[in-house]
Scaffold this active site. Sequence first.
Site, mmCIF file in Angstrom:
data_model
loop_
_atom_site.group_PDB
_atom_site.id
_atom_site.type_symbol
_atom_site.label_atom_id
_atom_site.label_comp_id
_atom_site.label_asym_id
_atom_site.label_seq_id
_atom_site.Cartn_x
_atom_site.Cartn_y
_atom_site.Cartn_z
ATOM 1 N N ASP A 1 -9.465 7.544 4.720
ATOM 2 C CA ASP A 1 -9.146 6.919 3.428
ATOM 3 C C ASP A 1 -10.108 5.756 3.146
ATOM 4 O OD1 ASP A 1 -7.816 6.564 1.043
ATOM 5 O OD2 ASP A 1 -6.054 5.609 1.920
ATOM 6 N N GLY B 1 0.841 -1.197 0.000
ATOM 7 C CA GLY B 1 0.000 0.000 0.000
ATOM 8 C C GLY B 1 0.868 1.236 0.000
HETATM 9 N N1 LIG Z 1 -5.578 -7.560 7.819
HETATM 10 C C1 LIG Z 1 -5.321 -7.972 6.581
HETATM 11 N N2 LIG Z 1 -5.564 -9.248 6.218
HETATM 12 C C2 LIG Z 1 -5.298 -9.674 4.957
HETATM 13 N N3 LIG Z 1 -4.803 -8.901 3.969
HETATM 14 C C3 LIG Z 1 -4.528 -7.618 4.269
HETATM 15 C C4 LIG Z 1 -4.759 -7.084 5.580
HETATM 16 N N4 LIG Z 1 -4.413 -5.778 5.576
HETATM 17 C C5 LIG Z 1 -3.982 -5.522 4.325
HETATM 18 N N5 LIG Z 1 -4.038 -6.613 3.530
HETATM 19 C C6 LIG Z 1 -3.635 -6.709 2.114
HETATM 20 O O1 LIG Z 1 -2.567 -5.832 1.877
HETATM 21 C C7 LIG Z 1 -2.903 -4.874 0.876
HETATM 22 C C8 LIG Z 1 -2.261 -3.539 1.210
HETATM 23 O O2 LIG Z 1 -2.895 -3.006 2.336
HETATM 24 P P1 LIG Z 1 -2.687 -1.536 2.829
HETATM 25 O O3 LIG Z 1 -3.742 -1.238 3.800
HETATM 26 O O4 LIG Z 1 -1.292 -1.343 3.256
HETATM 27 O O5 LIG Z 1 -2.737 -0.709 1.497
HETATM 28 P P2 LIG Z 1 -3.880 -0.068 0.616
HETATM 29 O O6 LIG Z 1 -5.097 0.149 1.410
HETATM 30 O O7 LIG Z 1 -4.000 -0.895 -0.623
HETATM 31 O O8 LIG Z 1 -3.193 1.281 0.220
HETATM 32 P P3 LIG Z 1 -3.011 2.614 1.100
HETATM 33 O O9 LIG Z 1 -2.329 2.242 2.365
HETATM 34 O O10 LIG Z 1 -2.169 3.415 0.203
HETATM 35 O O11 LIG Z 1 -4.368 3.148 1.302
HETATM 36 C C9 LIG Z 1 -4.431 -4.845 0.870
HETATM 37 O O12 LIG Z 1 -4.918 -4.446 -0.378
HETATM 38 C C10 LIG Z 1 -4.773 -6.289 1.207
HETATM 39 O O13 LIG Z 1 -4.726 -7.071 0.030
#
Ligand SMILES: Nc1ncnc2c1ncn2[C@@H]1O[C@H](COP(=O)(O)OP(=O)(O)OP(=O)(O)O)[C@@H](O)[C@H]1O
Length: 336
Positions: free
Chosen positions: A178, A59
Amino acid sequence: RITRQDLMRQREEYFHLRGGQLLRNMMSRDNNIPFMLYDRDQIELATNRFNNMSVIGQGGQGTVYRGYNLDPDNNPVAIKKCKGFDENSWSEFTDELLILSRVNHENIVKLLGCSLQFDVPILVYEFVPNKTLYNLIHIQTDQSIRTMGIRLKVAAESAKALAYLHSSLDHPMILHGDVKSTNILLTNNFIAKVSDFGCSKIRTADENYDVVKGTMGYLDPEYLQKFKLTDKSDVYSFGVVLLELLTRRMPLSVEKVSLASIFQEAMREGHFLELIDTEILHEDNMGLISDLATLASQCLIMTSESRPTMSTVAEELRRQMAGQVQQDQGVLTELI
Ligand SMILES: Nc1ncnc2c1ncn2[C@@H]1O[C@H](COP(=O)(O)OP(=O)(O)OP(=O)(O)O)[C@@H](O)[C@H]1O
């Protein structure tokens, strides 16, 4: 030569500098908070030293790894390694953790703990096994997400989670900042879990903020003008998620036109049905679709004051769910 003792001392130092003692005190005061402080070794073991094979997502704020052996019940966890973290922000971060650790809701990804022994924050979350809502709407063509019932359920649960963040007595108001379909995770049974907390997400209602956070296509136009995030900014972004569920269109078109503006214009001109996903466009659903379109449209009103609160949105979606159940029962009774 650096000895193991030097390393241990350095880790302890990190821990204290970063407010670890504060967190530890808080936890011993309140035994109800099941929040863990992990050692560096535990995290390294769980992620196989942040091995690429353990990466499950990337992310804007960092990388997410799948981890094992951290949860007492041996469930897998998701470990987020934040990036681009400013060393001076540790105390703010620890303050936030004190609040985030009190968040406890079935539709919010649980923050299980953190580690303060790395140069950046490491956050440990409950692992949510299915894909993100974004993935299921726009990429995978999963049969289940095609039904109106599942879409309504996901919308209602996400709204309930956001309403809880905004107005629970467990903690001060937390603004998500967000809200988007990639931040709504789904379990195998399609229970929605709102995610992505932990990197500077808490704001008091009257705080001014001059850095634009959030994601294009979901951003409250008023926030873009005033740089002030409010609870109604989350309401706006949630309105866009509701539109994704109704239309299965991307929040931003290839020409960078927002779905929200296309939809609001179609609502004004009375032809919004043209935008609705044909898979849910059945006669039985017409009333519900029209009600949900009206709700989305209210969330997307330009002036934030005129938008409903997240609690009102959640209540309306709950009411619609109850109506659906009644309708389904009615059909069943007729069949019998
Ligand atoms: N608790 C969780 N369980 C399973 N997969 C997760 C979890 N949290 C995040 N992910 C996976 O990791 C990816 C990246 O998550 P993250 O929240 O860091 O980024 P994002 O929401 O895609 O971007 P940003 O942080 O820029 O908003 C998610 O799209 C998901 O596929």
